[in-house]
Enzyme design. Structure first.
Site, PDB file in Angstrom:
ATOM      1  N   GLN A  69       0.818  -1.216   0.000  1.00  0.00           N
ATOM      2  CA  GLN A  69       0.000   0.000   0.000  1.00  0.00           C
ATOM      3  C   GLN A  69       0.847   1.259   0.000  1.00  0.00           C
ATOM      4  O   GLN A  69       0.323   2.358  -0.194  1.00  0.00           O
ATOM      5  CB  GLN A  69      -0.926   0.011   1.216  1.00  0.00           C
ATOM      6  CG  GLN A  69      -0.204   0.165   2.554  1.00  0.00           C
ATOM      7  CD  GLN A  69      -1.138  -0.011   3.727  1.00  0.00           C
ATOM      8  OE1 GLN A  69      -1.540  -1.113   4.063  1.00  0.00           O
ATOM      9  NE2 GLN A  69      -1.494   1.107   4.358  1.00  0.00           N
ATOM     10  N   CYS A  75      -5.007   0.299   3.721  1.00  0.00           N
ATOM     11  CA  CYS A  75      -4.928  -1.093   4.176  1.00  0.00           C
ATOM     12  C   CYS A  75      -6.243  -1.835   3.999  1.00  0.00           C
ATOM     13  O   CYS A  75      -6.266  -3.001   3.603  1.00  0.00           O
ATOM     14  CB  CYS A  75      -4.474  -1.146   5.624  1.00  0.00           C
ATOM     15  SG  CYS A  75      -5.595  -0.331   6.798  1.00  0.00           S
ATOM     16  N   HIS A 366      -5.561  -0.901  11.732  1.00  0.00           N
ATOM     17  CA  HIS A 366      -5.001  -1.528  10.532  1.00  0.00           C
ATOM     18  C   HIS A 366      -5.818  -2.761  10.163  1.00  0.00           C
ATOM     19  O   HIS A 366      -6.296  -3.489  11.036  1.00  0.00           O
ATOM     20  CB  HIS A 366      -3.549  -1.918  10.789  1.00  0.00           C
ATOM     21  CG  HIS A 366      -2.800  -2.351   9.565  1.00  0.00           C
ATOM     22  ND1 HIS A 366      -2.767  -1.612   8.395  1.00  0.00           N
ATOM     23  CD2 HIS A 366      -2.048  -3.463   9.325  1.00  0.00           C
ATOM     24  CE1 HIS A 366      -2.013  -2.241   7.496  1.00  0.00           C
ATOM     25  NE2 HIS A 366      -1.573  -3.360   8.029  1.00  0.00           N
ATOM     26  N   ASN A 388      -0.030  -9.282   5.144  1.00  0.00           N
ATOM     27  CA  ASN A 388      -0.042  -7.828   5.278  1.00  0.00           C
ATOM     28  C   ASN A 388       0.068  -7.184   3.896  1.00  0.00           C
ATOM     29  O   ASN A 388       0.229  -7.878   2.889  1.00  0.00           O
ATOM     30  CB  ASN A 388       1.109  -7.387   6.190  1.00  0.00           C
ATOM     31  CG  ASN A 388       0.855  -6.033   6.839  1.00  0.00           C
ATOM     32  OD1 ASN A 388      -0.113  -5.343   6.526  1.00  0.00           O
ATOM     33  ND2 ASN A 388       1.725  -5.652   7.744  1.00  0.00           N
TER      34      ASN A 388
END
Length: 448
Positions: A69, A75, A366, A388
Site C-alpha cells: 500500500q 490497508c 489496521h 499484510n
C-alpha cells in the site's frame, strides 16, 4: 474529593536520584539500553523461536503476489482486494492476481466528499464549534475505511483488475492530494453553512462542488473506468495460456467474483459494550444513502472460532487490529510477550482491553488478512498466519505470525459470512442497536 495542586519538588529529584543510583538492575539496564535499540535487546528468545511460520490449517491457494500500500492509508482496500482475488485465482486457475485498490480508492474519495458535504448540510444548525461539526471538519476524506464501506463502493461501482487501473503516484503517496482536497472541502463547508443560514438554495452550488472534486481526483489519480464502461482483461493462467475477458466493472464483480455483500458480517470485540448486540457507528460511512458502519459485538472466543471455521472452509478472513502494537516487522511476529519489558519493571499487561480503549491506549488502526491457523490437539487456535500489505520486505516475505494471545488482546474485528456463524445470525435483527458517536475508537480504522 479535594486535591491540592503540587509541583515536582526538587528534594524529590534528589531522593529519586539516590534510589536510582542504588538500583543495580536499573543501572545495568541503563548501561545497555542507552547504547542500543530497546526492542531488539529485550526480545524474548523463547517466544521468538516458538512463533514460527508453520500451520496445520491453511487456505489454498494463498494470494500472490504480496502487495504494498506504500505511503497511503489504504490497508482496508488492500485487505479487501486480497480477499476477493482468491475467488478469481481459483476460478481462472491463476498463479498470481491483483485487483485494483486504486479504482476503489478513487470512488471512495468521490463518495466521501459527497458524504461530507451532506453531513455539513444536515448539521448546518449546529454550532460550527460543536464536537460533531468539528469532527467532520477534522478529516473529511481520510484514506482509511471499513469493510462495510468497501462493499458500498463495490456494489455501486464494481471492481477492475489492477492492470486496468493501476496505482498513480498520488495513490501511493496520498498526503498532498488529501491536504489539497481537504482544504477545498472545508471551504465548501463554509459556503454551504453560510448559504443555509441566509436561506439560500444550495443544490446548484453543491453540484458544482461535486464536479470540482471529481475533476481534482482525475487530475491527481487519473480518470478510472465508469461502472458500465467496457474493458478487456488479458491474463495468463498457471499453464501460461493466454486468456481475454471483455466485461464492465460491475459485471466483473457479479459474473466473475460473485461477491454477495449482504452475506458478510463484521464481528466486533468491544468489551466496553454488551455482547450479542449490534453496534453501529453514527454518521460513519462513505456512500450517501448507504449503510453506516455496523458490527455484531461478540465475545472474543466467538471471533476466533469464526476465523477457524472460515479457514477450515478454505476462506481467508479480513480483520482489524491495533497495529503496529507489539509487532516486530523484521521477524514478522505479532506477540504481546515477544519483549521482556518486565525485566525493567514495565508491565505491558497492567490494564485490560476495555480500559485500553477507554483511555486512548488502544484502537483499531489496521486491516489485514488471515490465511492460516495452527490448532492444538483440542482444535483450539494457537497462532495465525497474517497477510499484510507492506510489501515482501516487511515481516517474513510479507507475512506475519500472530499469537492467539495477541488476537484476544488487540484484534477488534473479523469479517465472516453468515454461513460461518449460523447460530448467531438471528442477533443481526437487533431492533435497538448500541449506537456509538462517529469519533468512537471503534470507528478509528475508517479515519486512518
Amino acid at each position: 474529593m479535594t486535591h491540592t495542586v503540587k509541583r515536582i519538588a526538587l528534594e524529590n529529584l534528589a531522593e529519586w536520584s539516590k534510589e536510582y543510583q542504588d538500583d543495580k538492575v536499573g543501572q545495568l539496564a541503563g548501561s545497555v539500553f542507552q547504547h542500543g535499540n530497546i526492542d531488539e535487546l529485550l526480545i524474548n528468545r523463547k517466544h521468538e523461536i516458538a512463533d514460527k511460520q508453520i500451520f496445520n490449517t491453511k487456505i489454498e491457494p494463498e494470494g500472490a503476489p504480496v502487495t504494498d500500500q506504500k505511503s497511503s492509508g489504504r490497508c482496508w482496500l488492500f485487505a479487501s482486494t486480497n480477499l476477493l482475488r482468491l475467488r478469481l485465482m481459483n476460478k481462472y486457475n491463476l498463479k498470481e492476481c491483483r485487483l485494483s485498490p486504486s479504482y476503489l480508492f478513487f470512488y471512495d474519495k468521490l463518495e466521501k466528499s459527497n458524504f461530507f458535504l451532506e453531513q455539513i448540510i444536515d448539521t448546518a444548525k449546529e454550532d460550527v464549534n460543536s464536537r460533531l461539526v468539528q469532527w467532520f471538519l477534522s478529516d473529511p476524506i481520510s484514506d482509511g475505511g471499513q469493510f462495510t464501506m468497501m462493499t458500498q463502493i463495490v456494489d455501486k461501482y464494481g471492481l477492475v483488475p489492477n492492470d486496468i487501473y493501476p496505482d498513480s503516484f498520488n495513490t501511493t503517496l496520498s498526503r498532498v492530494m488529501d491536504r489539497l482536497i481537504t482544504s477545498k472541502l472545508r471551504e465548501y463547508a463554509q459556503v454551504l453553512r453560510e448559504k443555509i443560514a441566509k436561506g439560500e438554495s444550495i443544490d446548484g452550488e453543491k453540484l458544482r462542488m461535486q464536479h470540482s472534486i471529481y475533476r481534482l481526483l482525475c487530475i491527481f489519480l487519473g480518470e478510472p473506468p465508469k461502472p458500465d464502461d467496457e474493458f478487456v482483461w488479458e491474463y495468463y493462467d498457471k499453464e501460461n495460456k493466454f486468456h481475454s475477458l471483455q466485461t464492465t466493472p460491475k459485471k466483473f464483480v457479479t459474473e466473475n467474483i460473485d461477491f454477495q455483500t449482504p452475506e458478510y458480517v463484521s464481528l466486533l470485540n468491544d468489551p466496553r459494550n454488551s455482547y450479542n448486540r449490534v453496534v453501529k457507528i453514527d454518521r460513519l460511512g462513505n456512500v450517501t444513502g448507504g449503510q453506516t458502519v455496523s458490527y455484531l459485538n461478540m465475545d472474543i472466543d466467538v471471533l476466533s472460532q469464526a476465523v477457524v471455521n472460515r479457514i477450515k472452509n478454505n476462506q481467508a478472513v479480513f480483520f482489524g487490529t491495533d497495529t503496529p502494537k507489539f509487532m516486530d516487522k523484521k521477524r514478522g511476529i505479532m506477540d504481546v510477550d515477544l519483549w521482556d519489558y518486565k525485566l525493567i519493571g514495565y508491565d505491558q499487561r497492567s490494564v485490560d482491553k476495555a480500559s485500553r480503549v477507554i483511555y486512548h491506549n488502544s484502537l483499531m488502526t489496521h486491516a489485514m488478512l488471515i490465511t492460516a491457523v495452527h490448532l492444538d490437539e483440542n482444535g483450539k487456535p494457537v497462532r495465525y498466519r497474517v497477510e499484510n500489505s507492506w510489501s515482501s520486505k516487511s515481516g517474513s516475505e510479507g507475512y506475519y505470525v500472530m499469537t492467539q494471545d495477541y488476537f484476544k488482546e488487540y484484534v477488534y474485528q473479523v469479517v465472516v459470512e453468515k454461513k460461518d456463524i449460523p447460530e448467531y445470525v438471528s442477533l443481526l435483527e437487533d431492533k435497538e442497536p448500541v449506537v456509538l458517536p462517529p469519533y468512537d475508537p471503534m470507528g478509528a480504522l475508517a479515519m486512518n
